[in-house]
Design a protein around this motif. Structure first.
Motif, PDB file in Angstrom:
ATOM      1  N   SER A 298       0.865  -1.156   0.000  1.00  0.00           N
ATOM      2  CA  SER A 298       0.000   0.000   0.000  1.00  0.00           C
ATOM      3  C   SER A 298       0.910   1.216   0.000  1.00  0.00           C
ATOM      4  N   ARG A 299       0.523   2.252  -0.719  1.00  0.00           N
ATOM      5  CA  ARG A 299       1.349   3.451  -0.783  1.00  0.00           C
ATOM      6  C   ARG A 299       0.445   4.677  -0.805  1.00  0.00           C
ATOM      7  N   PHE A 300       0.892   5.759  -0.156  1.00  0.00           N
ATOM      8  CA  PHE A 300       0.192   7.044  -0.167  1.00  0.00           C
ATOM      9  C   PHE A 300       0.842   7.991  -1.168  1.00  0.00           C
ATOM     10  N   MET A 301       0.040   8.934  -1.669  1.00  0.00           N
ATOM     11  CA  MET A 301       0.597  10.045  -2.431  1.00  0.00           C
ATOM     12  C   MET A 301      -0.345  11.237  -2.318  1.00  0.00           C
ATOM     13  N   PHE A 302       0.187  12.377  -1.886  1.00  0.00           N
ATOM     14  CA  PHE A 302      -0.573  13.626  -1.859  1.00  0.00           C
ATOM     15  C   PHE A 302      -0.407  14.323  -3.203  1.00  0.00           C
ATOM     16  N   ASP A 303      -1.486  14.921  -3.710  1.00  0.00           N
ATOM     17  CA  ASP A 303      -1.386  15.598  -5.007  1.00  0.00           C
ATOM     18  C   ASP A 303      -1.255  17.107  -4.889  1.00  0.00           C
ATOM     19  N   ARG A 305      -3.481  19.124  -3.936  1.00  0.00           N
ATOM     20  CA  ARG A 305      -4.775  19.757  -4.188  1.00  0.00           C
ATOM     21  C   ARG A 305      -5.831  19.296  -3.189  1.00  0.00           C
ATOM     22  N   GLY A 306      -5.360  18.803  -2.052  1.00  0.00           N
ATOM     23  CA  GLY A 306      -6.288  18.374  -1.017  1.00  0.00           C
ATOM     24  C   GLY A 306      -6.715  16.927  -1.105  1.00  0.00           C
ATOM     25  N   HIS A 307      -6.051  16.140  -1.969  1.00  0.00           N
ATOM     26  CA  HIS A 307      -6.421  14.736  -2.144  1.00  0.00           C
ATOM     27  C   HIS A 307      -5.282  13.816  -1.711  1.00  0.00           C
ATOM     28  N   VAL A 308      -5.666  12.607  -1.316  1.00  0.00           N
ATOM     29  CA  VAL A 308      -4.714  11.540  -1.009  1.00  0.00           C
ATOM     30  C   VAL A 308      -5.029  10.361  -1.928  1.00  0.00           C
ATOM     31  N   PHE A 309      -4.032   9.897  -2.653  1.00  0.00           N
ATOM     32  CA  PHE A 309      -4.150   8.661  -3.417  1.00  0.00           C
ATOM     33  C   PHE A 309      -3.574   7.530  -2.568  1.00  0.00           C
ATOM     34  N   PHE A 310      -4.196   6.361  -2.636  1.00  0.00           N
ATOM     35  CA  PHE A 310      -3.621   5.193  -1.967  1.00  0.00           C
ATOM     36  C   PHE A 310      -3.916   3.946  -2.796  1.00  0.00           C
ATOM     37  N   SER A 311      -3.045   2.964  -2.660  1.00  0.00           N
ATOM     38  CA  SER A 311      -3.156   1.746  -3.461  1.00  0.00           C
ATOM     39  C   SER A 311      -3.515   0.558  -2.584  1.00  0.00           C
ATOM     40  N   LEU A 312      -4.310  -0.354  -3.152  1.00  0.00           N
ATOM     41  CA  LEU A 312      -4.655  -1.615  -2.500  1.00  0.00           C
ATOM     42  C   LEU A 312      -4.388  -2.755  -3.474  1.00  0.00           C
ATOM     43  N   GLY A 313      -3.722  -3.806  -3.004  1.00  0.00           N
ATOM     44  CA  GLY A 313      -3.528  -4.994  -3.822  1.00  0.00           C
ATOM     45  C   GLY A 313      -4.806  -5.816  -3.902  1.00  0.00           C
ATOM     46  N   GLU A 314      -4.786  -6.832  -4.775  1.00  0.00           N
ATOM     47  CA  GLU A 314      -6.001  -7.638  -4.987  1.00  0.00           C
ATOM     48  C   GLU A 314      -6.066  -8.849  -4.064  1.00  0.00           C
ATOM     49  N   ARG A 315      -5.153  -8.919  -3.089  1.00  0.00           N
ATOM     50  CA  ARG A 315      -5.143  -9.928  -2.029  1.00  0.00           C
ATOM     51  C   ARG A 315      -5.010 -11.350  -2.572  1.00  0.00           C
ATOM     52  N   GLY A 316      -4.349 -11.487  -3.720  1.00  0.00           N
ATOM     53  CA  GLY A 316      -4.087 -12.808  -4.260  1.00  0.00           C
ATOM     54  C   GLY A 316      -5.197 -13.382  -5.110  1.00  0.00           C
TER      55      GLY A 316
END
Length: 529
Positions: A298-303, A305-316
């Motif tokens: 999982s990883r965060f990224m601020f843009d 502009r007031g937003h946070v992007f985050f990633s989720l894997g498909e859990r296999g």
């Protein structure tokens, strides 16, 4: 009408396949000795597979080729295909030789035996096995003081802090100090002078720790000096679920029973070395929690502009990646308080989750904004081979579950209309984790994309221009698993590494090992660069 031949018996099918592949690969070995070597890096050929194709590249090779060509670098009754110049060809050229080969004057065209996807996988398998058989550079346990020479600048490695336990992520504080997550469930602080606090931050959420699970990303809010917010992702057990006892010492942890777990995102503040004001930013519904212990993101990224992007894997489970009603296998965009932006791409799509920004991902663990174009770049783990670098665009589908540049049973397609191909893919496997652009204006690597690789155990530099990768260089590959890389306040690069796991170590790939924080101190720029 079937496009596959139908011999009179299964035995005839196997004999025909064996004979065809034997002649094909002998021809490839001879042809490769006359072909110019070039870098095996670029876009892959892709066509839909033929109906009914099922065998993967490894199955084809081991069933039809290994008895003559062998499975080592040494020649058997026919030349080894892992030690010829064949593997110096580009991916396109290697596949073209396989695709257009005619095993005998009257024998069947290889296209009639195997699909385009299988041809791609045969080429992929040859590259994977060559890397496995060739081994790795010797592990250097103490990198401190070593000078590394590269094409654009030389640098000296300085160890900033030792004594970390499977470090996962880091983020700088306004005072120049650093926060580091350890997968075991600890948040550590390192002062700007490089002193690791002996006591972890107290009052942290309790994570589920097994295999890939534990503490993951940490990100200091860009305006932390005013608001104090720190964002954290970790794996948690479903509320009320029974937690089984840990497996006996020495037994494989991935075979022990596990409770349902899932990635959760929180934000909080640190006061007097204690986590306070904790708020849940994202928590999935109970039905999404899984007993799988893999692919949490999982990883965060601020843009900015007031937003946070985050990633989720498909859990296999690759089916999750194409399902817009599931959060798994996706990159999400939320507001900094966890609410949903109204201009997200699927807010008006019936049944779709409004937080989804892009989908069709396997296990994304790297995200970074291009400082020149503003594009979002992403790195994700492939199956066997086929790790990807992507440019993430609003509402786009990146194919996992339908397409792959690696070897995955059930997937033969490398491309499909409406699904974005990767900007680059990597075979042999790198297992990319954190990525970042070098933002140092004085650096000859300025605006280059840096990729940390776990299985590849390397720090990779990619030259980027107009959304394309135009060059690559391995900066080092002898110091163990490389988890992530970031720019420090003064522009120098900081890297989290840990001791190796996997083949040759006696440890599973996900085993905890000691780690450290290192810094790359430029020595000199190379003339002409």
């Amino acid at each position: 009408m079937s496009m596959n031949p139908k011999p009179s018996s299964p035995l005839a099918t196997r004999a025909s396949s064996h004979k065809a592949l034997l002649h094909l690969l002998l021809g490839l070995a001879i042809a490769a000795s006359l072909a110019p070597a070039s870098q095996a890096f670029g876009q892959a050929f892709g066509q839909p597979p033929l109906p009914g194709a099922r065998q993967t590249g490894p199955q084809i090779y081991n069933g039809a080729c290994a008895s003559c060509h062998g499975s080592t670098l040494e020649a058997q009754t026919a030349p080894s295909l892992f030690s010829t110049r064949l593997l110096g060809l580009t991916d396109q050229a290697l596949q073209e030789r396989i695709r257009n080969a005619h095993p005998t004057r009257t024998g069947p065209d290889i296209r009639s035996l195997y699909s385009e996807g299988q041809i791609f996988q045969i080429a992929t398998y040859l590259r994977l096995q060559k890397a496995n058989l060739s081994g790795r550079p010797p592990f250097a346990a103490d990198p401190d003081g070593q000078v590394i020479k590269t094409t654009k600048q030389d640098f000296r490695i300085s160890v900033v802090a030792r004594g970390l336990d499977t470090p996962w992520a880091m983020s700088f504080l306004p005072d120049g100090g650093l926060l580091v997550t350890e997968r075991s469930g600890r948040l550590r602080t390192i002062s700007r002078e490089g002193v690791l606090s002996p006591e972890p931050v107290k009052g942290m959420p309790k994570p589920w720790v097994r295999q890939d699970a534990g503490f993951m990303d940490v990100a200091v809010h860009p305006d932390n000096a005013k608001n104090g917010w720190i964002y954290l992702s970790y794996a948690e057990v479903l509320a009320g679920a029974e937690i089984p006892p840990p497996p006996p010492p020495g037994s494989p942890t991935n075979r022990a029973p596990s409770p349902p777990s899932m990635t959760v995102l929180v934000r909080g503040r640190i006061r007097d070395n204690t986590w306070v004001d904790s708020q849940v930013i994202y928590r999935a519904p109970a039905a999404i929690y899984s007993a799988s212990n893999v692919h949490y993101g999982s990883r965060f990224m601020f843009d900015g502009r007031g937003h946070v992007f985050f990633s989720l894997g498909e859990r296999g489970d690759m089916r999750n990646a194409q399902n817009l009603s599931s959060p798994l296998g996706k990159i999400h965009r939320i507001n900094e308080d966890g609410s949903i932006p109204r201009d997200n791409p699927f807010t008006k799509t019936p049944g779709a989750l409004a937080s989804i920004w892009s989908y069709g991902h396997r296990n994304p663990q790297g995200m970074a904004l291009d400082p020149v174009s503003g594009l979002m770049w992403e790195a994700e783990h492939g199956p066997t081979g086929g790790d990807e670098i992507n440019i993430i665009r609003k509402g786009h589908n990146y194919g996992w579950g339908v397409t792959s540049m690696g070897i995955q049973p059930g997937i033969e397609k490398t491309s499909e209309p409406g699904m974005d191909p990767p900007v680059a893919y990597f075979t042999p496997t790198l297992a990319p984790s954190g990525i970042n652009f070098d933002l140092n204006r004085a650096s000859p690597w300025r605006n280059n994309l840096l990729v940390a690789a776990l299985l590849g155990q390397e720090l990779l530099r990619l030259e980027v221009r107009d959304g394309k990768i135009i060059g690559r260089e391995v900066l080092f590959n002898q110091f163990g698993r490389v988890r992530t890389v970031v720019n420090g306040p003064d522009g120098r690069l900081f890297v989290l590494i840990q001791n190796p796991t996997g083949a040759g170590t006696g440890l599973s790939l996900s085993a905890p090992t000691p780690g450290m924080l290192i810094r790359l101190d430029p020595v000199r720029a190379v003339k002409g660069q």
